[in-house]
Design a protein around this motif. Structure first.
Motif, mmCIF file in Angstrom:
data_model
loop_
_atom_site.group_PDB
_atom_site.id
_atom_site.type_symbol
_atom_site.label_atom_id
_atom_site.label_comp_id
_atom_site.label_asym_id
_atom_site.label_seq_id
_atom_site.Cartn_x
_atom_site.Cartn_y
_atom_site.Cartn_z
ATOM 1 N N ALA A 91 0.768 -1.144 0.022
ATOM 2 C CA ALA A 91 -0.034 0.188 0.011
ATOM 3 C C ALA A 91 0.858 1.401 -0.108
ATOM 4 O O ALA A 91 0.485 2.262 -0.409
ATOM 5 C CB ALA A 91 -0.712 -0.098 1.227
ATOM 6 N N ALA A 156 -2.043 -5.085 0.492
ATOM 7 C CA ALA A 156 -3.181 -4.872 0.076
ATOM 8 C C ALA A 156 -3.785 -5.740 -0.981
ATOM 9 O O ALA A 156 -2.998 -6.065 -1.835
ATOM 10 C CB ALA A 156 -3.642 -3.289 -0.350
ATOM 11 N N GLY A 173 -4.926 1.691 1.809
ATOM 12 C CA GLY A 173 -5.177 0.426 1.500
ATOM 13 C C GLY A 173 -6.131 0.271 0.214
ATOM 14 O O GLY A 173 -6.052 1.010 -0.679
#
Length: 454
Positions: A91, A156, A173
């Motif tokens: 992320a 993520a 995210g």
């Protein structure tokens, strides 16, 4: 000064970008580029993956071809794309913005697409039943994540369109709409929640489940200038390409949309008060996809559409090459259509389900009622086109459409656009009138959604 909505569709084979005038709702500019991102599978596990870097590079090229003077007046960005698939990223470092005003994929996995077949029937049957009305199939994000695989230290996960949204907005995210979440499996569309308790029991990495936001809502704002689009431009949470394509051409709730492109889908809107079943119906040929404002679409989604015709053409091309009589595919396709137009009907029967169907994966293609008098190219091509329609109407019969109050069929898709024989078979298959010219377009649809809602 005119203002525009940028609609982007990250498809299985191509990227499309459109600029929609926010006042007239007309397309001011558009471009489409093939991604050529498929990665060949030599593992023997039926993997279907695509090169994420190549997809993002194609996306940048596609947007860069739009008029820069118009891009500077984009007021919001919407994304749709291929559903079910999954990729993973870090992320905080999932892309690189150092190359001017476009980003490059970095610290991200390859995209495992909806066509992925590595999750076998035995593996899927070993999974717990989801708390959802939708079944789980191979190629669905949650099933793919559960398949034994080395995930490195990714933080993520999402669909390819979710990834683009996350990178454009610099999110920590992934945010995901119910449209894409439902396509992953193990998501309850009534409560808009993941089946976390069920997934936890399987050892699923729960930290990879995206945060859900409403379809048609915002995910954030661009964190940097992008092809002249100013930083701080609102970006919608990514939506499903199917729902956006329907939105682009379903002008009344009494319309049914028939799209025949690579695959084939027939859909209509359910009543506003419709509630889906409490549990999956794996043997049913009709699914209920979340649409907008807690409504649903009844969908017969066939895996067999224009790809069946393309396979037929590829087979004939290969045979001719072996016989030393080469003919390129476009020319052969044209000759097949001409021969079928001269053959109004055929008593040959072709069941074209060479890819199976999600509700019946073991039902493969068949050719029956073969005689010495129905083996011409015209007969076979006509029977094949009839078979594609016969298959989709067996999944969603015309009588069901009538009972649902459907008053016309909106035909769209590249296979219908280029194949007059297929159009003739569509018009024979349905008692309702069939209209064309309102082609389903996911990139236009996602721009229309944002235009209507933001």
């Amino acid at each position: 000064m005119a203002a525009y909505i940028l609609g982007l569709d990250v498809g299985t084979t191509s990227i499309k970008a459109v600029l929609l005038d926010s006042e007239s709702r007309s397309v001011a500019a558009s471009h489409s580029i093939p991604t050529t991102s498929d990665i060949s599978d030599s593992s023997g596990i039926k993997a279907k993956e695509q090169d994420t870097v190549r997809i993002i590079d194609t996306l940048n090229r596609c947007v860069g071809l739009l008029p820069r003077d118009k891009l500077q007046h984009v007021r919001s960005i919407g994304l749709s794309g291929q559903m079910h698939g999954v990729l993973f990223w870090k992320a905080k470092s999932g892309c690189d913005w150092s190359n001017g005003d476009f980003f490059t994929a970095r610290d991200a996995s390859q995209l495992i697409t909806w066509q992925d077949g590595r999750c076998s029937s035995s593996f899927l049957s070993s999974l717990p039943q989801p708390d959802s009305h939708l079944s789980v199939a191979t190629g669905f994000g949650c099933a793919t994540i559960l398949w034994p695989k080395f995930l490195e230290d990714f933080t993520a996960a999402g669909t390819i369109q979710d990834y683009v949204v996350s990178m454009l907005c610099g999110l920590d995210g992934c945010v995901m709409t119910p449209q894409n979440a439902a396509s992953w499996g193990f998501f309850n569309t009534s409560s808009n929640q993941w089946n976390t308790d069920i997934l936890k029991g399987t050892g699923f990495p729960l930290h990879l489940l995206p945060q859900c936001v409403p379809s048609g809502g915002l995910a954030g704002k661009t964190c940097s200038d992008w092809h002249g689009i100013p930083a701080g431009t609102p970006v919608g949470a990514a939506m499903g390409d199917f729902q956006c394509s329907v939105y682009s051409c379903m002008s009344a709730r009494t319309d049914a949309v028939l799209n025949i492109s690579t695959s084939a889908q027939l859909t209509y809107a359910m009543p506003a008060d419709f509630k889906p079943p409490d549990s999956p119906q794996p043997a049913s040929s009709i699914s209920f996809f979340p649409y907008f404002d807690s409504s649903y679409l009844a969908v017969a989604a066939s895996l067999n559409g224009g790809n069946v015709l393309a396979t037929f053409v590829e087979m004939l091309t290969a045979w001719m090459k072996e016989l030393g009589a080469e003919l390129n595919e476009p020319c052969l396709y044209e000759k097949l259509i001409c021969s079928a137009l001269n053959q109004e009907t055929s008593d040959l029967r072709v069941s074209p389900t060479i890819l199976g169907e999600r509700h019946n994966p073991l039902c493969l293609g068949q050719v029956t009622d073969i005689s010495a008098s129905n083996l011409s190219l015209g007969h076979v091509t006509r029977a094949l086109c009839h078979g594609v329609l016969d298959n989709i109407t067996s999944m969603m019969p015309a009588e069901r459409l009538q009972q649902a109050g459907v008053s016309r069929i909106v035909g769209s898709g590249s296979a219908l656009a280029r194949n007059e024989v297929l159009r003739q078979e569509v018009e024979r298959a349905f008692p309702q009138p069939v209209v064309y010219g309102q082609n389903a377009d996911s990139a236009v649809g996602v721009a229309m959604v944002l235009c209507d809602r933001l």
